[in-house]
Write a protein that holds these residues in place. Sequence first.
Motif, PDB file in Angstrom:
ATOM      1  N   LEU A 115     -20.850   7.646  31.362  1.00  0.00           N
ATOM      2  CA  LEU A 115     -19.968   7.160  30.143  1.00  0.00           C
ATOM      3  C   LEU A 115     -19.321   5.867  30.802  1.00  0.00           C
ATOM      4  O   LEU A 115     -18.645   4.768  30.454  1.00  0.00           O
ATOM      5  CB  LEU A 115     -18.843   7.827  29.840  1.00  0.00           C
ATOM      6  CG  LEU A 115     -19.824   8.969  28.881  1.00  0.00           C
ATOM      7  CD1 LEU A 115     -18.112  10.140  27.949  1.00  0.00           C
ATOM      8  CD2 LEU A 115     -20.351   8.404  28.337  1.00  0.00           C
ATOM      9  N   HIS A 116     -19.195   5.248  32.158  1.00  0.00           N
ATOM     10  CA  HIS A 116     -18.811   4.702  32.941  1.00  0.00           C
ATOM     11  C   HIS A 116     -19.570   3.674  33.532  1.00  0.00           C
ATOM     12  O   HIS A 116     -19.425   2.683  34.666  1.00  0.00           O
ATOM     13  CB  HIS A 116     -17.224   4.291  33.768  1.00  0.00           C
ATOM     14  CG  HIS A 116     -16.745   3.346  34.353  1.00  0.00           C
ATOM     15  ND1 HIS A 116     -15.569   2.593  33.395  1.00  0.00           N
ATOM     16  CD2 HIS A 116     -15.857   2.800  35.406  1.00  0.00           C
ATOM     17  CE1 HIS A 116     -14.365   1.541  33.935  1.00  0.00           C
ATOM     18  NE2 HIS A 116     -15.015   2.036  35.260  1.00  0.00           N
ATOM     19  N   ARG A 124      -8.328  16.159  35.391  1.00  0.00           N
ATOM     20  CA  ARG A 124      -9.830  16.238  35.774  1.00  0.00           C
ATOM     21  C   ARG A 124     -10.515  15.408  34.515  1.00  0.00           C
ATOM     22  O   ARG A 124     -10.763  14.050  35.805  1.00  0.00           O
ATOM     23  CB  ARG A 124     -10.885  17.334  36.305  1.00  0.00           C
ATOM     24  CG  ARG A 124     -10.997  18.674  36.321  1.00  0.00           C
ATOM     25  CD  ARG A 124     -11.991  19.138  36.447  1.00  0.00           C
ATOM     26  NE  ARG A 124     -11.538  20.750  37.186  1.00  0.00           N
ATOM     27  CZ  ARG A 124     -11.666  21.446  36.792  1.00  0.00           C
ATOM     28  NH1 ARG A 124     -11.429  22.432  35.087  1.00  0.00           N
ATOM     29  NH2 ARG A 124     -11.446  22.712  37.497  1.00  0.00           N
ATOM     30  N   MET A 125      -9.886  14.919  34.189  1.00  0.00           N
ATOM     31  CA  MET A 125     -11.138  13.775  33.085  1.00  0.00           C
ATOM     32  C   MET A 125      -9.594  12.523  33.135  1.00  0.00           C
ATOM     33  O   MET A 125     -10.099  11.157  33.963  1.00  0.00           O
ATOM     34  CB  MET A 125     -10.747  13.410  31.212  1.00  0.00           C
ATOM     35  CG  MET A 125     -11.993  14.608  30.959  1.00  0.00           C
ATOM     36  SD  MET A 125     -11.751  14.818  28.947  1.00  0.00           S
ATOM     37  CE  MET A 125     -12.451  16.497  29.094  1.00  0.00           C
ATOM     38  N   ARG A 177      -9.211   7.835  30.149  1.00  0.00           N
ATOM     39  CA  ARG A 177      -8.463   7.244  28.835  1.00  0.00           C
ATOM     40  C   ARG A 177      -8.797   5.853  29.087  1.00  0.00           C
ATOM     41  O   ARG A 177      -9.307   5.519  27.457  1.00  0.00           O
ATOM     42  CB  ARG A 177      -7.056   7.413  29.194  1.00  0.00           C
ATOM     43  CG  ARG A 177      -6.295   8.989  29.081  1.00  0.00           C
ATOM     44  CD  ARG A 177      -4.725   8.580  28.707  1.00  0.00           C
ATOM     45  NE  ARG A 177      -4.100   8.853  30.258  1.00  0.00           N
ATOM     46  CZ  ARG A 177      -3.208   8.898  30.632  1.00  0.00           C
ATOM     47  NH1 ARG A 177      -2.530   8.819  29.647  1.00  0.00           N
ATOM     48  NH2 ARG A 177      -2.624   8.680  31.428  1.00  0.00           N
ATOM     49  N   LYS A 178      -8.936   5.046  29.611  1.00  0.00           N
ATOM     50  CA  LYS A 178      -9.565   4.015  29.902  1.00  0.00           C
ATOM     51  C   LYS A 178     -10.617   4.078  29.503  1.00  0.00           C
ATOM     52  O   LYS A 178     -11.790   3.201  28.858  1.00  0.00           O
ATOM     53  CB  LYS A 178      -9.303   3.002  31.737  1.00  0.00           C
ATOM     54  CG  LYS A 178     -10.004   2.398  31.447  1.00  0.00           C
ATOM     55  CD  LYS A 178      -9.390   1.297  32.861  1.00  0.00           C
ATOM     56  CE  LYS A 178      -9.326   0.398  33.089  1.00  0.00           C
ATOM     57  NZ  LYS A 178      -9.681  -0.561  34.439  1.00  0.00           N
ATOM     58  N   ILE A 179     -12.076   5.010  30.273  1.00  0.00           N
ATOM     59  CA  ILE A 179     -13.389   5.261  30.304  1.00  0.00           C
ATOM     60  C   ILE A 179     -13.557   5.411  28.451  1.00  0.00           C
ATOM     61  O   ILE A 179     -14.623   4.800  27.535  1.00  0.00           O
ATOM     62  CB  ILE A 179     -13.956   5.902  30.885  1.00  0.00           C
ATOM     63  CG1 ILE A 179     -13.945   5.938  32.455  1.00  0.00           C
ATOM     64  CG2 ILE A 179     -15.333   6.197  30.666  1.00  0.00           C
ATOM     65  CD1 ILE A 179     -14.162   6.537  33.407  1.00  0.00           C
ATOM     66  N   THR A 237     -14.526   3.015  22.597  1.00  0.00           N
ATOM     67  CA  THR A 237     -14.679   2.679  21.373  1.00  0.00           C
ATOM     68  C   THR A 237     -14.476   1.557  20.987  1.00  0.00           C
ATOM     69  O   THR A 237     -15.270   0.831  19.966  1.00  0.00           O
ATOM     70  CB  THR A 237     -12.844   2.580  20.922  1.00  0.00           C
ATOM     71  OG1 THR A 237     -11.812   2.344  22.377  1.00  0.00           O
ATOM     72  CG2 THR A 237     -12.876   4.774  21.648  1.00  0.00           C
ATOM     73  N   GLU A 238     -14.900   0.876  22.287  1.00  0.00           N
ATOM     74  CA  GLU A 238     -15.285  -0.268  21.135  1.00  0.00           C
ATOM     75  C   GLU A 238     -16.977  -1.166  21.936  1.00  0.00           C
ATOM     76  O   GLU A 238     -17.553  -2.711  21.802  1.00  0.00           O
ATOM     77  CB  GLU A 238     -15.266  -1.889  22.799  1.00  0.00           C
ATOM     78  CG  GLU A 238     -13.832  -1.654  23.110  1.00  0.00           C
ATOM     79  CD  GLU A 238     -12.452  -2.795  24.790  1.00  0.00           C
ATOM     80  OE1 GLU A 238     -12.709  -3.134  25.022  1.00  0.00           O
ATOM     81  OE2 GLU A 238     -11.469  -2.195  24.169  1.00  0.00           O
TER      82      GLU A 238
END
Length: 197
Positions: free
Chosen positions: A114-115, A147-148, A154-156, A161-162
């Motif tokens: 996801l990153h 772990r997240m 949170r940044k990922i 969302t963008e």
Amino acid sequence: YDLLTSSYHQCRHAQGMSSNMSSELSHSAIKEKILANLSSVIGHFCKDEEYGNHLILSFPHTVKCLCYIATHAIYGTPLMCKVLYALKQLCSAHSAEREEIGAIVVKPLLQDQLHNAEVLQKCKSEFLTHAINLLQMLSSLKENCLRMDDVDGRKILQGLTELPSDKMSDQLKEQCRSLETRIREVVNREHEIARGP
């Protein structure tokens, strides 16, 4: 079950050459499709809690095999979509499985998939839907939220969302925001506990 345990390692590996040469030689698109369909069937069976319990108790390597695929298969593929769906369904009623799956899958899913701009560009919205749904399910455990946070989750999630609406629906973007909030709340609570009264 036998089909899963005997062929889970035969998926195409995301990191190029597999460390297991026989895996590379035995891979085929047909085997990967079979694994995808098998994962989908497992996920659908787990919609019924009784079948889900039976799978977990009677076939203990199911979760391990699916976690292997989720961390080794090529990112964003139909196989990965179905595996993420199956993992979410398997752990929906079992906190022990949420812990096991979270310990193995959370960091690679966030960091490597996801990153990853290339994955996000090539993947379909179905992959993102299953990935976010799994993360949301896993976030019910404090340990998984931590772990997240360890991998800047949170940044990922904020970056997701963008993405354009053909990749991320408004509902999925809202799920990302909700997940961000959940992680922040858990982390803040842990900091308060660490500081003491």
